[in-house]
Design a protein around this motif. Structure first.
Motif, PDB file in Angstrom:
ATOM      1  N   THR A  78       0.828  -1.203   0.000  1.00 23.68           N
ATOM      2  CA  THR A  78       0.000   0.000   0.000  1.00 23.68           C
ATOM      3  C   THR A  78       0.865   1.256   0.000  1.00 23.68           C
ATOM      4  OG1 THR A  78      -1.767  -1.147   1.183  1.00 23.68           O
ATOM      5  CG2 THR A  78      -1.824   1.248   1.225  1.00 23.68           C
ATOM      6  N   LEU A  79       1.941   1.240   0.773  1.00 23.16           N
ATOM      7  CA  LEU A  79       2.840   2.396   0.823  1.00 23.16           C
ATOM      8  C   LEU A  79       3.669   2.510  -0.452  1.00 23.16           C
ATOM      9  CD1 LEU A  79       3.977   2.154   4.555  1.00 23.16           C
ATOM     10  CD2 LEU A  79       2.265   3.675   3.554  1.00 23.16           C
ATOM     11  N   LEU A  80       4.062   1.361  -1.013  1.00 22.36           N
ATOM     12  CA  LEU A  80       4.756   1.383  -2.301  1.00 22.36           C
ATOM     13  C   LEU A  80       3.875   2.025  -3.371  1.00 22.36           C
ATOM     14  CD1 LEU A  80       6.400  -2.168  -2.489  1.00 22.36           C
ATOM     15  CD2 LEU A  80       7.629   0.007  -2.543  1.00 22.36           C
ATOM     16  N   ALA A  81       2.598   1.651  -3.356  1.00 25.02           N
ATOM     17  CA  ALA A  81       1.664   2.176  -4.351  1.00 25.02           C
ATOM     18  C   ALA A  81       1.484   3.685  -4.214  1.00 25.02           C
ATOM     19  CB  ALA A  81       0.314   1.468  -4.219  1.00 25.02           C
ATOM     20  N   LYS A  82       1.723   4.207  -3.023  1.00 25.98           N
ATOM     21  CA  LYS A  82       1.605   5.643  -2.799  1.00 25.98           C
ATOM     22  C   LYS A  82       2.889   6.395  -3.164  1.00 25.98           C
ATOM     23  CE  LYS A  82      -1.866   5.290   0.862  1.00 25.98           C
ATOM     24  NZ  LYS A  82      -2.178   5.529   2.297  1.00 25.98           N
ATOM     25  N   GLY A  83       3.894   5.638  -3.628  1.00 26.58           N
ATOM     26  CA  GLY A  83       5.127   6.259  -4.085  1.00 26.58           C
ATOM     27  C   GLY A  83       6.214   6.394  -3.050  1.00 26.58           C
ATOM     28  N   ILE A 121       6.967  -9.489  -2.186  1.00 23.90           N
ATOM     29  CA  ILE A 121       5.747  -9.029  -2.861  1.00 23.90           C
ATOM     30  C   ILE A 121       5.873  -9.208  -4.371  1.00 23.90           C
ATOM     31  CG2 ILE A 121       4.402  -6.959  -3.436  1.00 23.90           C
ATOM     32  CD1 ILE A 121       5.072  -6.002  -0.529  1.00 23.90           C
ATOM     33  N   TYR A 122       6.994  -8.758  -4.927  1.00 21.11           N
ATOM     34  CA  TYR A 122       7.203  -8.880  -6.370  1.00 21.11           C
ATOM     35  C   TYR A 122       7.179 -10.344  -6.803  1.00 21.11           C
ATOM     36  CZ  TYR A 122       8.636  -3.944  -6.482  1.00 21.11           C
ATOM     37  OH  TYR A 122       8.676  -2.577  -6.395  1.00 21.11           O
ATOM     38  N   ARG A 123       7.804 -11.205  -5.975  1.00 20.57           N
ATOM     39  CA  ARG A 123       7.857 -12.627  -6.322  1.00 20.57           C
ATOM     40  C   ARG A 123       6.462 -13.252  -6.286  1.00 20.57           C
ATOM     41  NH1 ARG A 123       7.833 -16.657  -2.965  1.00 20.57           N
ATOM     42  NH2 ARG A 123       8.487 -15.357  -1.213  1.00 20.57           N
ATOM     43  N   LYS A 124       5.718 -12.964  -5.232  1.00 23.76           N
ATOM     44  CA  LYS A 124       4.391 -13.577  -5.077  1.00 23.76           C
ATOM     45  C   LYS A 124       3.408 -13.090  -6.141  1.00 23.76           C
ATOM     46  CE  LYS A 124       4.539 -14.407  -0.090  1.00 23.76           C
ATOM     47  NZ  LYS A 124       3.877 -14.103   1.202  1.00 23.76           N
ATOM     48  N   GLY A 164       8.215  -4.746 -10.864  1.00 29.59           N
ATOM     49  CA  GLY A 164       8.431  -3.389 -10.383  1.00 29.59           C
ATOM     50  C   GLY A 164       7.210  -2.811  -9.698  1.00 29.59           C
ATOM     51  N   ARG A 165       7.375  -1.581  -9.227  1.00 31.30           N
ATOM     52  CA  ARG A 165       6.340  -0.916  -8.445  1.00 31.30           C
ATOM     53  C   ARG A 165       5.035  -0.736  -9.224  1.00 31.30           C
ATOM     54  NH1 ARG A 165       6.850   3.175  -4.271  1.00 31.30           N
ATOM     55  NH2 ARG A 165       9.112   3.134  -4.622  1.00 31.30           N
ATOM     56  N   THR A 192       1.493  -2.299  -8.205  1.00 31.69           N
ATOM     57  CA  THR A 192       0.351  -1.448  -7.874  1.00 31.69           C
ATOM     58  C   THR A 192      -0.886  -1.856  -8.663  1.00 31.69           C
ATOM     59  OG1 THR A 192       1.830   0.407  -7.380  1.00 31.69           O
ATOM     60  CG2 THR A 192      -0.480   0.930  -7.797  1.00 31.69           C
ATOM     61  N   LEU A 193      -0.707  -2.150  -9.941  1.00 32.17           N
ATOM     62  CA  LEU A 193      -1.832  -2.594 -10.762  1.00 32.17           C
ATOM     63  C   LEU A 193      -2.416  -3.907 -10.240  1.00 32.17           C
ATOM     64  CD1 LEU A 193      -0.453  -1.776 -14.330  1.00 32.17           C
ATOM     65  CD2 LEU A 193      -2.280  -0.576 -13.121  1.00 32.17           C
ATOM     66  N   GLU A 194      -1.537  -4.821  -9.870  1.00 31.32           N
ATOM     67  CA  GLU A 194      -2.008  -6.107  -9.366  1.00 31.32           C
ATOM     68  C   GLU A 194      -2.704  -5.936  -8.013  1.00 31.32           C
ATOM     69  OE1 GLU A 194      -2.557 -10.289  -9.590  1.00 31.32           O
ATOM     70  OE2 GLU A 194      -2.137  -8.696 -11.040  1.00 31.32           O
TER      71      GLU A 194
END
Length: 216
Positions: A159-164, A188-191, A196-197, A201-203
């Motif tokens: 959630t924080l990654l998605a906020k930049g 997160i990226y692996r699962k 990338g970010r 975020t889209l997923e």
């Protein structure tokens, strides 16, 4: 807990865990292993009363230690200490013989309290881990949950990654180290099978994670 074996490949984390053990149990004899091979050699000569086991080691999985302790040293109290709070790691560890499961990104005082609880018969489980176990048994009786492979902590990071936010900012907000934030990001990226970010975020939006947590 007079003899404790700490199995952890990062020196700073071993020292941190040793300090936590001393706060919980006074002055136990503490042995340390930074690899699976060294842990196995130590177990050839001594049987610890408590083993703190990291799951990810340079030369193999800590699950092998848990299985050996369960099979050969039933008197040893085996506790996983890890950053992995997803169902796959949790239930594989419990099946291998773990008696507890603690997340390293908890406050030190909480970890001390969890270990002290062993002497009173309380299994050392991080709060999020206990919720996952309860959810698992609820689901086994017919409940369902969204097709979401992420743990609660990973959802917070995503959630924080998605906020930049960067990893340093995420670490500060969630009271964890930058290395832990980076490890969660990689998981997160692996699962989610993304690179990338933006893809993550889209997923997360597809799964409803970001919107749900924003509303909460």
């Amino acid at each position: 807990m007079q003899r404790i074996l700490i199995i952890e490949d990062h020196r700073e984390t071993r020292e941190w865990l040793a300090g936590i053990c001393r706060q919980a149990f006074g002055e136990p004899v503490i042995e340390e292993a930074d690899t699976l091979a060294r842990a196995q050699r130590l177990l050839d000569h001594d049987v610890p009363s408590l083993a703190l086991v990291d799951l990810s080691l340079p030369d193999g999985s800590g699950l092998r230690v848990l299985e050996r302790l369960s099979r050969q040293c039933p008197g040893t109290y085996s506790v996983v200490t890890t950053i992995f709070d997803d169902d796959q790691h949790l239930f594989r560890a419990l099946r291998a013989g773990a008696s507890g499961y603690l997340l390293k990104d908890q406050p030190q005082s909480s970890l001390v309290e969890s270990l002290v609880g062993i002497t009173g018969g309380r299994p050392p489980l991080s709060p999020g881990v206990a919720r996952r176990i309860l959810r698992h048994f609820h689901n086994s009786h017919g409940d369902t949950e969204p097709d979401n492979p992420l743990s609660e902590r990973e959802e917070e990071v995503l959630t924080l990654l998605a906020k930049g936010l960067g990893r340093g900012e995420i670490a500060d907000l969630l009271d964890m180290s930058v290395n832990t934030a980076a490890s969660h990001t990689k998981a997160i990226y692996r699962k989610l099978n993304v690179s990338g970010r933006v893809e993550a975020t889209l997923e997360a939006t597809r799964l409803g994670i970001v919107n749900r947590r924003d509303e909460g």
